[in-house]
Design a protein around this motif. Structure first.
Motif, mmCIF file in Angstrom:
data_model
loop_
_atom_site.group_PDB
_atom_site.id
_atom_site.type_symbol
_atom_site.label_atom_id
_atom_site.label_comp_id
_atom_site.label_asym_id
_atom_site.label_seq_id
_atom_site.Cartn_x
_atom_site.Cartn_y
_atom_site.Cartn_z
ATOM 1 N N PHE A 150 0.835 -1.203 0.000
ATOM 2 C CA PHE A 150 0.000 0.000 0.000
ATOM 3 C C PHE A 150 0.870 1.254 0.000
ATOM 4 O O PHE A 150 1.890 1.310 0.706
ATOM 5 N N ASP A 193 -3.229 4.458 2.166
ATOM 6 C CA ASP A 193 -4.275 3.449 2.340
ATOM 7 C C ASP A 193 -4.730 2.861 1.005
ATOM 8 O O ASP A 193 -5.757 2.201 0.924
ATOM 9 N N THR A 194 -3.920 3.107 -0.063
ATOM 10 C CA THR A 194 -4.308 2.685 -1.407
ATOM 11 C C THR A 194 -3.364 1.592 -1.908
ATOM 12 O O THR A 194 -2.145 1.677 -1.714
ATOM 13 N N LYS A 200 -8.912 0.902 -1.772
ATOM 14 C CA LYS A 200 -8.450 1.296 -0.451
ATOM 15 C C LYS A 200 -8.684 0.202 0.569
ATOM 16 O O LYS A 200 -9.554 -0.666 0.405
ATOM 17 N N VAL A 201 -7.896 0.271 1.649
ATOM 18 C CA VAL A 201 -8.024 -0.668 2.745
ATOM 19 C C VAL A 201 -9.226 -0.294 3.593
ATOM 20 O O VAL A 201 -9.715 0.854 3.534
ATOM 21 N N PRO A 212 -11.420 0.884 6.785
ATOM 22 C CA PRO A 212 -11.100 1.977 7.724
ATOM 23 C C PRO A 212 -10.491 1.512 9.041
ATOM 24 O O PRO A 212 -9.605 2.177 9.578
ATOM 25 N N ALA A 231 -6.825 0.882 8.482
ATOM 26 C CA ALA A 231 -6.103 2.143 8.281
ATOM 27 C C ALA A 231 -5.885 2.865 9.608
ATOM 28 O O ALA A 231 -4.803 3.430 9.860
ATOM 29 N N GLN A 232 -6.885 2.824 10.487
ATOM 30 C CA GLN A 232 -6.761 3.474 11.788
ATOM 31 C C GLN A 232 -5.660 2.807 12.614
ATOM 32 O O GLN A 232 -4.838 3.479 13.246
ATOM 33 N N LEU A 238 -1.987 2.951 9.968
ATOM 34 C CA LEU A 238 -1.502 4.263 9.508
ATOM 35 C C LEU A 238 -1.569 5.330 10.589
ATOM 36 O O LEU A 238 -0.662 6.179 10.682
ATOM 37 N N TYR A 262 -1.222 -6.760 8.629
ATOM 38 C CA TYR A 262 -0.828 -5.499 7.988
ATOM 39 C C TYR A 262 0.264 -4.870 8.846
ATOM 40 O O TYR A 262 0.086 -4.675 10.047
ATOM 41 N N TYR A 265 1.001 -6.058 3.294
ATOM 42 C CA TYR A 265 -0.069 -6.966 3.691
ATOM 43 C C TYR A 265 0.186 -8.355 3.148
ATOM 44 O O TYR A 265 0.622 -8.531 2.011
#
Length: 389
Positions: free
Chosen positions: A97, A100-101, A119-120, A122, A125-126, A129, A150, A165
């Motif tokens: 990634f 988040d892409t 995108k992954v 949410p 991502a929280q 990232l 991840y 991932y």
């Protein structure tokens, strides 16, 4: 109406089916939990292996140049050959990634195309990232649930640029579970069949065969001059056998008395020589006496007194399990022989079992009509001899 055999078999097979089903269900849950733990552990190991390969093959730090992700001097974005190679080594789906892409991935959509640019979820991502932590667990990967890991990709200054991932599809997990369940079901089925065969064998040996022998004991005993038929079985079957034989002996004795009484009547045998006829006369006289409130005639009183012998008393009842007909048969035999005699000799003479005869002889001994002594037998074993008094 089902037979006892069919009912027992239905009960046995039903119990085995319930047991086998319970074992398969429990093993299914156990295998599922173990499979999830194994998939998670594999994903973590595969992630570490892939990161080590990338660091070795592509030295340098992670960076973003002109909106593209690089590892050292090598462009990683759209580098599908690299992720395909890692997926081939691990058997997992692999994605890199940028933020988040998805910049490079082996994950494909329903149309068969790589899902570059998607995108992954949410929550991932929280965790990765925003919080800078490794995400381990189940996640939605383009509409498919996978067991995933991840990990954040950091630049030389520590900034998080993206994620790496690896994931194992639930379809793969389910296939593994199904194979395991099929194997276990086969083993449980084989074990169930083995237990059923063993149970059937012991059921036939300990229950069915003794019961069948017991059903035919009367016919077999008749063919062998009323000798006792030995039945090998459980304690309950043996007790049932003893009770049945006693009943058969009592019926046979009563039948013999009736037959002798009938023959005596046909031959016009004098009344005084037949105990049963005397009893009938006494009963009839008692009934007449009750109706007329008169005393018993003198001739019948004489007959009654004749019955008051050392062997039998009308005023004294018999204990449970003994009957008058059998007692009279044994008494007549003892009066005919009138000598010291063993239980075996009496049993052979009256055509009854030793167990039955012994009870009557001990009854007569308790009432002082016989006495017993122990003598040595032919093989040195003591033999109980009964002597008339």
């Amino acid at each position: 109406m089902r037979s006892l055999r069919h009912r027992m078999l239905i009960l046995l097979l039903g119990s085995l089916v319930i047991l086998a089903s319970s074992i398969i269900i429990i093993l299914g849950w156990y295998i599922k939990d173990r499979d999830i733990a194994a998939a998670t552990n594999k994903a973590q190991i595969d992630l570490a292996t892939c990161m080590e390969i990338i660091d070795t093959k592509y030295p340098g730090s992670w960076s973003v140049q002109d909106g593209e992700l690089y590892k050292g001097a090598i462009k990683i974005s759209l580098n599908n050959d690299m992720v395909d190679h890692l997926a081939l080594l691990t058997g997992d789906t692999v994605t890199i990634f940028l933020g988040d892409t998805r910049a490079a991935t082996t994950v494909r959509g329903s149309n068969g195309e790589r899902v570059i640019g998607t995108k992954v979820s949410p929550n991932v991502a929280q965790t990765v990232l925003k919080n800078g932590q490794t995400y381990i667990g189940e996640a939605d990967v383009v509409g498919q649930l996978c067991q995933t890991v991840y990990a954040p990709l950091r630049a030389a200054n520590g900034d998080i640029l993206g994620m790496f991932y690896v994931g194992i599809s639930h379809a793969y997990e389910q296939e593994f579970i199904n194979r395991s369940l099929i194997t276990m079901a086969g083993l449980v089925l084989a074990l169930t069949i083995l237990v059923a065969l063993l149970a059937l064998f012991f059921f036939r040996r300990w229950v069915r065969y003794p019961l069948n022998s017991l059903i035919g004991v009367q016919e077999v005993a008749a063919e062998h001059n009323n000798q006792k038929v030995s039945i090998s079985g459980t304690v309950e079957i043996e007790k049932l056998e003893d009770a049945f034989i006693q009943m058969a002996e009592q019926i046979q004795t009563l039948t013999g008395e009736i037959s002798r009484s009938t023959n005596n009547n046909v031959e016009n045998t004098p009344l005084k020589s037949d105990i049963n006829n005397v009893l009938e006369q006494i009963k009839a006289s008692e009934q007449i006496s009750e109706r007329t409130n008169t005393f018993i005639p003198a001739t019948e009183a004489e007959l009654l007194s004749r019955l008051e012998t050392p062997w039998y008393s009308r005023a004294e009842g018999l204990p449970k399990g003994l009957n008058k007909a059998t007692l009279d048969q044994i008494v007549q035999f003892l009066q005919a022989t009138h000598r010291p005699i063993s239980t075996e000799e009496v049993a052979e003479g009256v055509k009854l079992t030793r167990v039955t005869v012994r009870r009557y002889l001990e009854f007569l001994e308790e009432h002082g009509l016989l006495k017993s002594e122990q003598k040595c037998g032919t093989v040195g074993r003591p033999v109980k001899i009964f002597i008339p008094l």
